[in-house]
Write a protein that holds these residues in place. Structure first.
Motif, PDB file in Angstrom:
ATOM      1  N   GLY A   8      -3.322  -6.141   9.429  1.00 17.68           N
ATOM      2  CA  GLY A   8      -4.275  -6.179   8.325  1.00 17.68           C
ATOM      3  C   GLY A   8      -4.468  -4.816   7.690  1.00 17.68           C
ATOM      4  O   GLY A   8      -4.476  -4.682   6.463  1.00 17.68           O
ATOM      5  N   GLU A   9      -4.602  -3.787   8.526  1.00 14.79           N
ATOM      6  CA  GLU A   9      -4.799  -2.433   7.997  1.00 14.79           C
ATOM      7  C   GLU A   9      -3.547  -1.925   7.286  1.00 14.79           C
ATOM      8  O   GLU A   9      -3.643  -1.257   6.262  1.00 14.79           O
ATOM      9  N   VAL A  10      -2.356  -2.251   7.836  1.00 12.70           N
ATOM     10  CA  VAL A  10      -1.121  -1.812   7.192  1.00 12.70           C
ATOM     11  C   VAL A  10      -0.974  -2.484   5.833  1.00 12.70           C
ATOM     12  O   VAL A  10      -0.577  -1.848   4.848  1.00 12.70           O
ATOM     13  N   ARG A  11      -1.300  -3.777   5.757  1.00 14.76           N
ATOM     14  CA  ARG A  11      -1.244  -4.465   4.464  1.00 14.76           C
ATOM     15  C   ARG A  11      -2.233  -3.831   3.484  1.00 14.76           C
ATOM     16  O   ARG A  11      -1.924  -3.663   2.297  1.00 14.76           O
ATOM     17  N   GLY A  12      -3.424  -3.500   3.996  1.00 12.35           N
ATOM     18  CA  GLY A  12      -4.407  -2.850   3.137  1.00 12.35           C
ATOM     19  C   GLY A  12      -3.907  -1.530   2.596  1.00 12.35           C
ATOM     20  O   GLY A  12      -4.078  -1.227   1.402  1.00 12.35           O
ATOM     21  N   GLU A  13      -3.260  -0.723   3.445  1.00  9.09           N
ATOM     22  CA  GLU A  13      -2.700   0.557   2.986  1.00  9.09           C
ATOM     23  C   GLU A  13      -1.583   0.323   1.970  1.00  9.09           C
ATOM     24  O   GLU A  13      -1.445   1.074   1.001  1.00  9.09           O
ATOM     25  N   GLY A  14      -0.765  -0.727   2.206  1.00  5.83           N
ATOM     26  CA  GLY A  14       0.300  -1.031   1.260  1.00  5.83           C
ATOM     27  C   GLY A  14      -0.233  -1.408  -0.109  1.00  5.83           C
ATOM     28  O   GLY A  14       0.274  -0.943  -1.142  1.00  5.83           O
ATOM     29  N   LEU A  15      -1.261  -2.238  -0.138  1.00 11.59           N
ATOM     30  CA  LEU A  15      -1.862  -2.628  -1.414  1.00 11.59           C
ATOM     31  C   LEU A  15      -2.535  -1.432  -2.093  1.00 11.59           C
ATOM     32  O   LEU A  15      -2.474  -1.296  -3.315  1.00 11.59           O
ATOM     33  N   MET A  16      -3.152  -0.563  -1.287  1.00 12.55           N
ATOM     34  CA  MET A  16      -3.750   0.646  -1.845  1.00 12.55           C
ATOM     35  C   MET A  16      -2.681   1.535  -2.485  1.00 12.55           C
ATOM     36  O   MET A  16      -2.884   2.117  -3.551  1.00 12.55           O
ATOM     37  N   ALA A  17      -1.531   1.637  -1.816  1.00 10.50           N
ATOM     38  CA  ALA A  17      -0.446   2.465  -2.348  1.00 10.50           C
ATOM     39  C   ALA A  17       0.068   1.906  -3.669  1.00 10.50           C
ATOM     40  O   ALA A  17       0.340   2.661  -4.617  1.00 10.50           O
ATOM     41  N   LEU A  18       0.209   0.581  -3.753  1.00  9.28           N
ATOM     42  CA  LEU A  18       0.649  -0.019  -5.014  1.00  9.28           C
ATOM     43  C   LEU A  18      -0.397   0.179  -6.105  1.00  9.28           C
ATOM     44  O   LEU A  18      -0.058   0.408  -7.275  1.00  9.28           O
ATOM     45  N   GLY A  19      -1.677   0.102  -5.726  1.00  9.15           N
ATOM     46  CA  GLY A  19      -2.725   0.379  -6.696  1.00  9.15           C
ATOM     47  C   GLY A  19      -2.693   1.822  -7.178  1.00  9.15           C
ATOM     48  O   GLY A  19      -2.910   2.097  -8.362  1.00  9.15           O
ATOM     49  N   MET A  20      -2.400   2.745  -6.265  1.00  6.87           N
ATOM     50  CA  MET A  20      -2.273   4.151  -6.641  1.00  6.87           C
ATOM     51  C   MET A  20      -1.126   4.339  -7.623  1.00  6.87           C
ATOM     52  O   MET A  20      -1.239   5.090  -8.594  1.00  6.87           O
ATOM     53  N   LEU A  52      -9.024   0.763 -16.488  1.00 10.32           N
ATOM     54  CA  LEU A  52      -9.674   1.730 -15.599  1.00 10.32           C
ATOM     55  C   LEU A  52     -10.959   1.151 -15.008  1.00 10.32           C
ATOM     56  O   LEU A  52     -11.282   1.399 -13.845  1.00 10.32           O
ATOM     57  N   TRP A  53     -11.698   0.372 -15.818  1.00 13.47           N
ATOM     58  CA  TRP A  53     -12.871  -0.313 -15.274  1.00 13.47           C
ATOM     59  C   TRP A  53     -12.456  -1.323 -14.203  1.00 13.47           C
ATOM     60  O   TRP A  53     -13.163  -1.501 -13.201  1.00 13.47           O
ATOM     61  N   LEU A  54     -11.305  -1.981 -14.425  1.00 12.94           N
ATOM     62  CA  LEU A  54     -10.804  -2.942 -13.437  1.00 12.94           C
ATOM     63  C   LEU A  54     -10.453  -2.230 -12.140  1.00 12.94           C
ATOM     64  O   LEU A  54     -10.790  -2.702 -11.040  1.00 12.94           O
ATOM     65  N   PHE A  55      -9.757  -1.079 -12.239  1.00 11.68           N
ATOM     66  CA  PHE A  55      -9.445  -0.288 -11.043  1.00 11.68           C
ATOM     67  C   PHE A  55     -10.727   0.108 -10.309  1.00 11.68           C
ATOM     68  O   PHE A  55     -10.799   0.041  -9.080  1.00 11.68           O
ATOM     69  N   THR A  56     -11.732   0.541 -11.080  1.00 12.15           N
ATOM     70  CA  THR A  56     -12.988   0.950 -10.458  1.00 12.15           C
ATOM     71  C   THR A  56     -13.614  -0.201  -9.680  1.00 12.15           C
ATOM     72  O   THR A  56     -14.057  -0.024  -8.531  1.00 12.15           O
ATOM     73  N   ALA A  57     -13.629  -1.383 -10.282  1.00 12.74           N
ATOM     74  CA  ALA A  57     -14.237  -2.547  -9.629  1.00 12.74           C
ATOM     75  C   ALA A  57     -13.453  -2.965  -8.389  1.00 12.74           C
ATOM     76  O   ALA A  57     -14.036  -3.217  -7.321  1.00 12.74           O
ATOM     77  N   VAL A  58     -12.124  -3.032  -8.520  1.00 11.50           N
ATOM     78  CA  VAL A  58     -11.294  -3.502  -7.404  1.00 11.50           C
ATOM     79  C   VAL A  58     -11.361  -2.526  -6.233  1.00 11.50           C
ATOM     80  O   VAL A  58     -11.601  -2.920  -5.080  1.00 11.50           O
ATOM     81  N   PHE A  59     -11.165  -1.244  -6.512  1.00  5.15           N
ATOM     82  CA  PHE A  59     -11.189  -0.252  -5.432  1.00  5.15           C
ATOM     83  C   PHE A  59     -12.595  -0.089  -4.861  1.00  5.15           C
ATOM     84  O   PHE A  59     -12.759   0.147  -3.662  1.00  5.15           O
ATOM     85  N   GLY A 101     -10.679   6.206   1.294  1.00  7.33           N
ATOM     86  CA  GLY A 101      -9.563   6.155   0.351  1.00  7.33           C
ATOM     87  C   GLY A 101      -9.840   5.244  -0.831  1.00  7.33           C
ATOM     88  O   GLY A 101      -9.597   5.608  -1.989  1.00  7.33           O
ATOM     89  N   ALA A 102     -10.360   4.045  -0.552  1.00  3.37           N
ATOM     90  CA  ALA A 102     -10.627   3.096  -1.633  1.00  3.37           C
ATOM     91  C   ALA A 102     -11.731   3.608  -2.551  1.00  3.37           C
ATOM     92  O   ALA A 102     -11.625   3.516  -3.792  1.00  3.37           O
ATOM     93  N   LEU A 103     -12.795   4.149  -1.979  1.00  5.92           N
ATOM     94  CA  LEU A 103     -13.886   4.665  -2.803  1.00  5.92           C
ATOM     95  C   LEU A 103     -13.455   5.897  -3.592  1.00  5.92           C
ATOM     96  O   LEU A 103     -13.920   6.118  -4.718  1.00  5.92           O
ATOM     97  N   ALA A 104     -12.536   6.694  -3.025  1.00  9.65           N
ATOM     98  CA  ALA A 104     -11.999   7.840  -3.767  1.00  9.65           C
ATOM     99  C   ALA A 104     -11.179   7.362  -4.964  1.00  9.65           C
ATOM    100  O   ALA A 104     -11.246   7.955  -6.048  1.00  9.65           O
ATOM    101  N   MET A 105     -10.418   6.280  -4.789  1.00 12.11           N
ATOM    102  CA  MET A 105      -9.655   5.726  -5.910  1.00 12.11           C
ATOM    103  C   MET A 105     -10.602   5.206  -6.996  1.00 12.11           C
ATOM    104  O   MET A 105     -10.362   5.402  -8.193  1.00 12.11           O
ATOM    105  N   ALA A 106     -11.686   4.520  -6.572  1.00 16.20           N
ATOM    106  CA  ALA A 106     -12.668   4.034  -7.541  1.00 16.20           C
ATOM    107  C   ALA A 106     -13.315   5.201  -8.278  1.00 16.20           C
ATOM    108  O   ALA A 106     -13.537   5.142  -9.503  1.00 16.20           O
TER     109      ALA A 106
END
Length: 199
Positions: free
Chosen positions: A35-47, A61-68, A86-91
């Motif tokens: 689960g955590e590896v998948r989460g990191e993978g999705l975060m990387a694609l979002g980055m 950009l508002w969508l990125f803010t909401a999702v992250f 990491g997710a909150l930093a992306m947001a």
């Protein structure tokens, strides 16, 4: 983000490669970490999507803010602290790109005034970009991810060497994908550092 276009393309390549690697290896890694590896993978694609060096509409950009932001709160609720940071930093970075700070607003006003002056005095629009976001928060995130990348990177090297030594000595064979999560997090940490520096 500010900075050369080639930096953006390198971040896109890094995020895409890290995301694809994490998602593929998540199927063969330890069940507890999938689960955590998948989460990191999705975060990387979002980055990678956020670093795309083409002017993005404000709604994305508002969508990125909401999702992250939602991903960060979910991770925080499940006590995945690094994932939450990491997710909150992306947001935070997405929000900083869509909401101008007072410094940026003043910078935009100065550019407008200089544009009205035309070519008087041989000067054009200001080329220097004012950094976005809150400097203190950006600095704290830079310190956090720098420390994390250095610490996690150092831990990865002995782990790989010890695994090879155990196999050569007839010891237990390391579980396939056991180092996927730390490796993904190091790659993501490097990407986060580049994005924060370009903010």
């Amino acid at each position: 983000m500010h900075g050369p276009v080639w930096v953006g393309w390198l971040l896109v390549l890094l995020g895409t490669a890290a995301g694809a690697y994490c998602l593929v290896r998540a199927r063969s890694g330890p069940a507890a970490q999938r689960g955590e590896v998948r989460g990191e993978g999705l975060m990387a694609l979002g980055m990678a999507a956020m670093a795309w060096p083409v002017a993005a509409p404000s709604w994305s950009l508002w969508l990125f803010t909401a999702v992250f932001g939602a991903a960060g709160l979910w991770a925080l609720a499940h006590r995945h602290l690094h994932h939450a940071v990491g997710a909150l930093a992306m947001a935070y970075m997405a929000l900083a790109m869509v909401v101008p700070t007072p410094q940026q607003a003043g910078h935009t006003g100065q550019m407008g005034q200089m544009a009205q002056l035309g070519q008087a005095g041989g000067t054009g629009p200001m080329a220097h970009a004012v950094p976005g976001g809150v400097p203190l928060l950006t600095g704290l995130l830079l310190v956090y991810f720098t420390g994390y990348v250095l610490a996690a990177g150092v831990r990865l090297v002995p782990a790989a060497g010890a695994g090879a030594g155990d196999v050569a000595a007839g010891g237990p064979v390391p579980v396939a994908g056991a180092g996927v999560l730390p490796a993904c997090r190091v790659a993501m940490g490097i990407g986060m550092l580049a994005m924060l520096l370009a903010l």
